[in-house]
Design a protein around this motif. Structure first.
Motif, PDB file in Angstrom:
ATOM      1  N   HIS A 232       0.846  -1.191   0.000  1.00 39.02           N
ATOM      2  CA  HIS A 232       0.000   0.000   0.000  1.00 39.02           C
ATOM      3  C   HIS A 232       0.880   1.239   0.000  1.00 39.02           C
ATOM      4  O   HIS A 232       2.030   1.212   0.377  1.00 39.02           O
ATOM      5  CB  HIS A 232      -0.888   0.043   1.251  1.00 39.02           C
ATOM      6  CG  HIS A 232      -2.011  -0.938   1.221  1.00 39.02           C
ATOM      7  ND1 HIS A 232      -1.813  -2.289   1.108  1.00 39.02           N
ATOM      8  CD2 HIS A 232      -3.351  -0.749   1.323  1.00 39.02           C
ATOM      9  CE1 HIS A 232      -2.995  -2.895   1.143  1.00 39.02           C
ATOM     10  NE2 HIS A 232      -3.928  -1.999   1.276  1.00 39.02           N
ATOM     11  N   ARG A 233       0.309   2.356  -0.392  1.00 41.25           N
ATOM     12  CA  ARG A 233       0.956   3.649  -0.241  1.00 41.25           C
ATOM     13  C   ARG A 233       0.021   4.538   0.582  1.00 41.25           C
ATOM     14  O   ARG A 233      -1.198   4.431   0.472  1.00 41.25           O
ATOM     15  CB  ARG A 233       1.186   4.312  -1.613  1.00 41.25           C
ATOM     16  CG  ARG A 233       2.129   3.541  -2.516  1.00 41.25           C
ATOM     17  CD  ARG A 233       3.577   3.740  -2.094  1.00 41.25           C
ATOM     18  NE  ARG A 233       4.469   3.171  -3.088  1.00 41.25           N
ATOM     19  CZ  ARG A 233       4.956   1.938  -3.014  1.00 41.25           C
ATOM     20  NH1 ARG A 233       4.601   1.151  -2.028  1.00 41.25           N
ATOM     21  NH2 ARG A 233       5.790   1.492  -3.935  1.00 41.25           N
ATOM     22  N   ARG A 234       0.612   5.408   1.365  1.00 35.99           N
ATOM     23  CA  ARG A 234      -0.202   6.332   2.142  1.00 35.99           C
ATOM     24  C   ARG A 234      -0.065   7.717   1.527  1.00 35.99           C
ATOM     25  O   ARG A 234       1.032   8.229   1.359  1.00 35.99           O
ATOM     26  CB  ARG A 234       0.241   6.368   3.607  1.00 35.99           C
ATOM     27  CG  ARG A 234      -0.768   7.122   4.474  1.00 35.99           C
ATOM     28  CD  ARG A 234      -0.540   6.872   5.928  1.00 35.99           C
ATOM     29  NE  ARG A 234       0.557   7.649   6.440  1.00 35.99           N
ATOM     30  CZ  ARG A 234       0.910   7.639   7.716  1.00 35.99           C
ATOM     31  NH1 ARG A 234       0.285   6.864   8.566  1.00 35.99           N
ATOM     32  NH2 ARG A 234       1.918   8.378   8.135  1.00 35.99           N
ATOM     33  N   VAL A 235      -1.198   8.322   1.191  1.00 29.90           N
ATOM     34  CA  VAL A 235      -1.206   9.640   0.577  1.00 29.90           C
ATOM     35  C   VAL A 235      -1.857  10.620   1.541  1.00 29.90           C
ATOM     36  O   VAL A 235      -3.008  10.449   1.921  1.00 29.90           O
ATOM     37  CB  VAL A 235      -1.977   9.612  -0.754  1.00 29.90           C
ATOM     38  CG1 VAL A 235      -1.925  10.989  -1.396  1.00 29.90           C
ATOM     39  CG2 VAL A 235      -1.397   8.556  -1.693  1.00 29.90           C
ATOM     40  N   HIS A 236      -1.083  11.637   1.946  1.00 26.81           N
ATOM     41  CA  HIS A 236      -1.593  12.611   2.926  1.00 26.81           C
ATOM     42  C   HIS A 236      -2.197  11.901   4.132  1.00 26.81           C
ATOM     43  O   HIS A 236      -3.293  12.235   4.605  1.00 26.81           O
ATOM     44  CB  HIS A 236      -2.640  13.520   2.292  1.00 26.81           C
ATOM     45  CG  HIS A 236      -2.068  14.463   1.288  1.00 26.81           C
ATOM     46  ND1 HIS A 236      -1.035  15.314   1.567  1.00 26.81           N
ATOM     47  CD2 HIS A 236      -2.386  14.667  -0.015  1.00 26.81           C
ATOM     48  CE1 HIS A 236      -0.725  16.030   0.503  1.00 26.81           C
ATOM     49  NE2 HIS A 236      -1.512  15.656  -0.473  1.00 26.81           N
ATOM     50  N   GLY A 237      -1.498  10.878   4.666  1.00 30.17           N
ATOM     51  CA  GLY A 237      -1.932  10.228   5.891  1.00 30.17           C
ATOM     52  C   GLY A 237      -2.884   9.065   5.684  1.00 30.17           C
ATOM     53  O   GLY A 237      -3.350   8.489   6.644  1.00 30.17           O
TER      54      GLY A 237
ATOM     55  N   GLU B 178      -2.202  -0.266  -4.138  1.00 28.10           N
ATOM     56  CA  GLU B 178      -1.130  -0.022  -5.109  1.00 28.10           C
ATOM     57  C   GLU B 178      -1.672   0.323  -6.493  1.00 28.10           C
ATOM     58  O   GLU B 178      -1.099   1.154  -7.195  1.00 28.10           O
ATOM     59  CB  GLU B 178      -0.240  -1.273  -5.177  1.00 28.10           C
ATOM     60  CG  GLU B 178       0.865  -1.213  -6.218  1.00 28.10           C
ATOM     61  CD  GLU B 178       1.955  -0.229  -5.852  1.00 28.10           C
ATOM     62  OE1 GLU B 178       2.759   0.106  -6.738  1.00 28.10           O
ATOM     63  OE2 GLU B 178       1.992   0.211  -4.690  1.00 28.10           O
ATOM     64  N   GLN B 179      -2.782  -0.315  -6.896  1.00 28.89           N
ATOM     65  CA  GLN B 179      -3.277  -0.097  -8.254  1.00 28.89           C
ATOM     66  C   GLN B 179      -3.741   1.337  -8.496  1.00 28.89           C
ATOM     67  O   GLN B 179      -3.895   1.759  -9.640  1.00 28.89           O
ATOM     68  CB  GLN B 179      -4.416  -1.068  -8.593  1.00 28.89           C
ATOM     69  CG  GLN B 179      -5.676  -0.927  -7.751  1.00 28.89           C
ATOM     70  CD  GLN B 179      -5.684  -1.872  -6.573  1.00 28.89           C
ATOM     71  OE1 GLN B 179      -4.638  -2.204  -6.042  1.00 28.89           O
ATOM     72  NE2 GLN B 179      -6.880  -2.328  -6.181  1.00 28.89           N
ATOM     73  N   PHE B 180      -3.953   2.100  -7.420  1.00 28.44           N
ATOM     74  CA  PHE B 180      -4.382   3.487  -7.581  1.00 28.44           C
ATOM     75  C   PHE B 180      -3.218   4.479  -7.549  1.00 28.44           C
ATOM     76  O   PHE B 180      -3.396   5.665  -7.795  1.00 28.44           O
ATOM     77  CB  PHE B 180      -5.394   3.865  -6.498  1.00 28.44           C
ATOM     78  CG  PHE B 180      -6.682   3.110  -6.587  1.00 28.44           C
ATOM     79  CD1 PHE B 180      -7.456   3.163  -7.740  1.00 28.44           C
ATOM     80  CD2 PHE B 180      -7.119   2.338  -5.522  1.00 28.44           C
ATOM     81  CE1 PHE B 180      -8.644   2.457  -7.827  1.00 28.44           C
ATOM     82  CE2 PHE B 180      -8.309   1.621  -5.607  1.00 28.44           C
ATOM     83  CZ  PHE B 180      -9.075   1.686  -6.758  1.00 28.44           C
ATOM     84  N   THR B 181      -2.015   3.989  -7.221  1.00 26.70           N
ATOM     85  CA  THR B 181      -0.878   4.893  -7.084  1.00 26.70           C
ATOM     86  C   THR B 181      -0.591   5.655  -8.371  1.00 26.70           C
ATOM     87  O   THR B 181      -0.402   6.875  -8.363  1.00 26.70           O
ATOM     88  CB  THR B 181       0.376   4.111  -6.652  1.00 26.70           C
ATOM     89  OG1 THR B 181       0.105   3.425  -5.427  1.00 26.70           O
ATOM     90  CG2 THR B 181       1.557   5.054  -6.465  1.00 26.70           C
ATOM     91  N   ALA B 182      -0.548   4.926  -9.500  1.00 28.77           N
ATOM     92  CA  ALA B 182      -0.240   5.566 -10.784  1.00 28.77           C
ATOM     93  C   ALA B 182      -1.272   6.648 -11.112  1.00 28.77           C
ATOM     94  O   ALA B 182      -0.922   7.734 -11.593  1.00 28.77           O
ATOM     95  CB  ALA B 182      -0.194   4.521 -11.894  1.00 28.77           C
ATOM     96  N   LYS B 183      -2.537   6.371 -10.823  1.00 27.05           N
ATOM     97  CA  LYS B 183      -3.595   7.348 -11.103  1.00 27.05           C
ATOM     98  C   LYS B 183      -3.408   8.610 -10.262  1.00 27.05           C
ATOM     99  O   LYS B 183      -3.576   9.731 -10.747  1.00 27.05           O
ATOM    100  CB  LYS B 183      -4.962   6.714 -10.817  1.00 27.05           C
ATOM    101  CG  LYS B 183      -6.137   7.613 -11.170  1.00 27.05           C
ATOM    102  CD  LYS B 183      -7.468   6.931 -10.857  1.00 27.05           C
ATOM    103  CE  LYS B 183      -7.708   5.739 -11.741  1.00 27.05           C
ATOM    104  NZ  LYS B 183      -9.061   5.162 -11.551  1.00 27.05           N
ATOM    105  N   ILE B 184      -3.022   8.411  -9.012  1.00 25.05           N
ATOM    106  CA  ILE B 184      -2.806   9.563  -8.125  1.00 25.05           C
ATOM    107  C   ILE B 184      -1.615  10.385  -8.593  1.00 25.05           C
ATOM    108  O   ILE B 184      -1.650  11.619  -8.622  1.00 25.05           O
ATOM    109  CB  ILE B 184      -2.608   9.083  -6.675  1.00 25.05           C
ATOM    110  CG1 ILE B 184      -3.919   8.492  -6.140  1.00 25.05           C
ATOM    111  CG2 ILE B 184      -2.141  10.227  -5.783  1.00 25.05           C
ATOM    112  CD1 ILE B 184      -3.768   7.776  -4.830  1.00 25.05           C
TER     113      ILE B 184
END
Length: 223
Positions: free
Chosen positions: A20-25, A30-36
């Motif tokens: 997983h990645r944490r975005v702004h807390g 993972e599959q949404f990381t590229a979109k973000i």
């Protein structure tokens, strides 16, 4: 934009990505990381595994300072003092109660997950401070052991730290599981929440240490 990564943890064995990645807390799959990242904002990734709370906080502080933050402000220095006092309190609580054993748990409808303390930044640090943890026989991934509810009593524990994420079952939802309610720690009221995905700052982590210290200070030896 800050992306913070860690391996998959207990309670995420079914239907969750390996990382997983944490975005702004917040952690996101993972599959949404590229979109973000396509948003175009400057980004940096911070790894939140294979470390301890103080090291993770320092890494975040280094990043904040590089972006112009005043990490010597009174608010931050006061928070650091509180954090250090909390760490020492936990160290002393563990030293005064060396036989108190803690189990790190996470619940799903069909399985109970017991985490190996050294695999997470928070519990590894607690272990370094002297807290005694149950040591499960982990699966191939190396992070936790899955137990059926019939075998949830496999590891004796005086305190159970339960994953407080909304995606997993909380203790209040386990009252209909007899094997859970029969556990000595549950019967003694020695089940405490675990902030599984902490915000790595002195301000946010100090209360986590204080709460665990209090739990150990008050714990009765029940196994």
């Amino acid at each position: 934009m800050v992306l913070q990564g860690r391996p998959r943890q207990d309670g995420e064995a079914a239907g969750h990505p390996q990382e997983h990645r944490r975005v702004h807390g917040r952690y996101v799959p993972e599959q949404f990381t590229a979109k973000i990242l396509k948003v175009g904002a400057p980004s940096v990734a911070l790894w939140a595994a294979e470390t301890t709370i103080p090291k993770a906080i320092q890494r975040h502080a280094d990043l904040a300072e590089s972006l112009g933050a005043d990490i010597k402000s009174k608010k931050i220095t006061d928070s650091k003092v509180r954090f250090e006092k909390a760490a020492e309190r936990l160290r002393q609580a563990a030293k005064a109660n060396p036989k108190v054993r803690v189990m790190i748990g996470s619940a799903s409808p069909d399985l109970f997950y017991v985490t190996l303390a050294k695999t997470a930044a928070d519990t590894l640090y607690f272990q370094e401070l002297g807290v005694k943890f149950v040591e499960p026989k982990v699966n191939a991934a190396g992070f936790f052991e899955e137990l059926s509810w019939e075998n949830v009593d496999k590891y004796p524990a005086d305190i159970i730290m339960m994953d407080n994420r909304t995606a997993v079952l909380q203790p209040s939802a386990l009252k209909d599981k007899p094997t859970w309610t029969r556990l000595p720690a549950v019967k003694a009221g020695q089940v405490v929440p675990r902030t599984t995905e902490p915000i790595y700052s002195y301000d946010k982590c100090a209360p986590i240490l204080e709460d665990l210290a209090e739990a150990i200070e008050k714990a009765k030896k029940v196994v």
